[in-house]
Design an enzyme around this catalytic site. Structure first.
Site, PDB file in Angstrom:
ATOM      1  N   ASP A  28       0.851  -1.186   0.000  1.00 22.59           N
ATOM      2  CA  ASP A  28       0.000   0.000   0.000  1.00 22.59           C
ATOM      3  C   ASP A  28       0.897   1.250   0.000  1.00 22.59           C
ATOM      4  OD1 ASP A  28      -1.654   2.115   0.535  1.00 22.59           O
ATOM      5  OD2 ASP A  28      -2.654   1.187   2.265  1.00 22.59           O
ATOM      6  N   GLU A  78      30.372   6.113   6.279  1.00 20.01           N
ATOM      7  CA  GLU A  78      30.384   4.679   6.568  1.00 20.01           C
ATOM      8  C   GLU A  78      30.352   3.895   5.256  1.00 20.01           C
ATOM      9  OE1 GLU A  78      26.580   3.076   8.103  1.00 20.01           O
ATOM     10  OE2 GLU A  78      26.030   5.170   8.411  1.00 20.01           O
ATOM     11  N   CYS A 110      26.051   6.660  11.271  1.00 25.37           N
ATOM     12  CA  CYS A 110      25.585   8.011  10.897  1.00 25.37           C
ATOM     13  C   CYS A 110      26.114   9.107  11.816  1.00 25.37           C
ATOM     14  CB  CYS A 110      24.060   8.050  10.879  1.00 25.37           C
ATOM     15  SG  CYS A 110      23.361   6.906   9.707  1.00 25.37           S
ATOM     16  N   THR A 151      14.062   2.933   2.818  1.00 25.56           N
ATOM     17  CA  THR A 151      14.821   3.908   3.612  1.00 25.56           C
ATOM     18  C   THR A 151      16.253   4.074   3.081  1.00 25.56           C
ATOM     19  OG1 THR A 151      15.497   2.260   5.272  1.00 25.56           O
ATOM     20  CG2 THR A 151      13.447   3.437   5.688  1.00 25.56           C
ATOM     21  N   HIS A 232      18.684  13.275  13.272  1.00 26.89           N
ATOM     22  CA  HIS A 232      19.121  12.356  12.223  1.00 26.89           C
ATOM     23  C   HIS A 232      17.854  11.676  11.713  1.00 26.89           C
ATOM     24  CE1 HIS A 232      20.725   9.046  10.062  1.00 26.89           C
ATOM     25  NE2 HIS A 232      20.278   8.152  10.936  1.00 26.89           N
ATOM     26  N   LYS A 241       8.904  10.063  16.274  1.00 28.47           N
ATOM     27  CA  LYS A 241       8.612   8.953  17.193  1.00 28.47           C
ATOM     28  C   LYS A 241       9.412   9.104  18.493  1.00 28.47           C
ATOM     29  CE  LYS A 241       8.045   5.105  13.979  1.00 28.47           C
ATOM     30  NZ  LYS A 241       7.983   3.645  14.046  1.00 28.47           N
ATOM     31  N   ASN A 274      17.603   8.440   3.228  1.00 25.25           N
ATOM     32  CA  ASN A 274      18.625   8.441   4.274  1.00 25.25           C
ATOM     33  C   ASN A 274      19.991   8.644   3.631  1.00 25.25           C
ATOM     34  OD1 ASN A 274      20.133   8.146   6.561  1.00 25.25           O
ATOM     35  ND2 ASN A 274      19.462   6.066   7.056  1.00 25.25           N
TER      36      ASN A 274
END
Ligand code: HMG
Length: 392
Positions: A28, A78, A110, A151, A232, A241, A274
């Site tokens: 979806d 990285e 990161c 991501t 970040h 969140k 990202n």
């Protein structure tokens, strides 16, 4: 006063629409655009790697004065291109910085560019007549049809640190935290990252909560001392969140302001994905360059830097009078709006395109037609990476 004098980002010219990717994967689209909070994802051609993206981010910032006064080049990454030679050493040559500078890469997922920023700020505090170039450059790869696919992203940020910053003074107080965990990692033998997605989210949230409480104890500051918080952003819902549960006890006015600014800080990441080490600083540019931002000089911005594995840091900065004049808002608008949308097939081909070095250590190729980077990766000759520069 030491801080960010100039700041820029670069992302490759090609991207995939996540709605299209969701349809193709039988997911979806709301899961990607609302549940994860991403709309587009930058996809790099083989001719854009960590070095060329870093050079493309830094190049527009540099004046002759900078080239003669940057004594430290530090790259957080990285996804470096060599186990031994630093990305920073390539950058030193590509950008033509004076010979007596030092160049080094820093690695901790990161978090690397923040470690670089802190190193650079300390360096300039000790040598106020000198400058430092800090870069975060990465290509985020989890694999086609993997849980982390949505991501991914690619891009670089570059900042010049000086003792007369035009944008943000970096304050001295900061608190860091380390715990050795396996939430996300990439062994030397793997081209894609390994991730425990749910655990990585929990680790990020608990690092922010624990660090914030320690920061509050040590500094006696509260959310009221901040006009905005940048995070970040592995995907744009992640910072929210972590922030939301801690804002529950805040006065509605303050909570609304922080959430409003949070939203503005996510615009660029939503359309790029990202970019690992550069992500936090992309949030800062997104916030400051938004036409909806009401931020003013002397206001304080908080920063949460998180690198899986894991190391995090909360630090802060104060906006310098006239900071808006030092931003590259128009250039960033053009960079993002002029990109090319890839079909699923082209995205898959680009993802799978990789170096095929022959027994003598050679593989040279032409710059991809879609690639408009000033600097680009030309391939490998005699095991040495070569870069080209287009005329502007
Ligand atoms: P997943 O299993 O695909 O997704 O993994 P999910 O089932 O957890 O769903 C994601 C969200 O979409 C949920 O919302 C769902 O409810 C919602 P939440 O509960 O989180 O609020 N959802 C929908 N919403 C609207 N309509 C729908 C719908 N369906 C579901 N139809 C995950 C997602 C991010 C874990 C995965 O993509 C992943 O593993 N990504 C890579 C890891 C990552 O980014 N971790 C973040 C923290 S670690 C970090 O930041 C460090 C890092 O940058 C690396 C470094 O430091 O170098 C990654």
């Amino acid at each position: 006063m030491v801080g960010i004098d100039k700041i820029n980002f670069y992302t490759p010219n090609t991207y995939i629409k996540l709605e299209e990717l969701a349809n193709y994967r039988g997911v979806d689209p709301d899961k990607f655009t609302i549940g994860i909070g991403q709309s587009k994802m930058s996809v790099p051609p083989i001719s854009q790697d960590t070095v060329s993206m870093a050079a493309n981010a830094a190049y527009p910032l540099l004046t002759k004065n900078d080239l003669n006064n940057i004594d430290l080049i530090v790259v957080g990454t990285e996804t470096g291109v060599d186990e031994s030679k630093s990305v920073a050493s390539f950058i030193h040559q590509l950008l033509d910085i004076h010979p007596f500078a030092k160049s080094v890469d820093l690695k901790q997922a990161c978090y690397g560019a923040t470690a670089g920023l802190m190193m650079a700020v300390d360096f300039v505090r000790l040598h106020p007549d000198k400058k430092a170039l800090v870069i975060g450059s990465d290509i985020s790869r989890y694999g086609l049809n993997s849980s982390g696919e949505v991501t991914q992203g690619a891009g670089a940020i570059a900042m010049i640190i000086s003792s007369s910053p035009s944008i943000l003074e970096i304050e001295e107080v900061s608190v860091s935290m380390t715990k050795s965990i396996f939430d996300f990692w990439r062994p030397n033998y793997s081209k894609t990252a390994i991730v425990d997605g749910k655990f990585s989210n929990e680790a990020y949230i608990s690092f922010f909560s624990e660090l914030w409480h320690e920061y509050k104890n040590r500094t006696a500051r509260s959310f009221e001392d901040f006009s905005a918080f940048c995070f970040h952003l592995p995907y744009t819902k992640m910072g929210k969140k972590a922030l939301m549960p801690l804002l529950d006890a805040e006065a509605p006015n303050n909570k609304d302001l922080l959430l409003e600014h949070y939203q503005l800080s996510t615009t660029y990441s939503r359309d790029i994905g990202n970019i690992y080490t550069g992500s936090l600083y992309l949030s800062l540019m997104s916030l400051l360059e938004s036409t909806l931002s009401s931020l003013k000089e002397n206001q304080r911005i908080g920063f949460f830097s998180y690198g899986s594995g894991a190391v995090a840091e909360i630090f802060s900065g104060k906006l310098v009078p006239g900071f808006k004049d030092a931003l590259l808002t128009k250039q960033h608008d053009t960079l993002l709006n002029d990109r090319i949308s890839l079909s699923i097939d082209s995205y898959t081909d680009m993802f799978n395109d990789e170096l095929a070095i022959d027994s003598e250590g050679n593989h040279l190729f032409k710059q991809d037609k879609t690639d408009n980077g000033v600097f680009f990766f030309k391939g490998v000759e005699n095991h040495q990476r070569l870069y080209g520069k287009n005329k502007e």
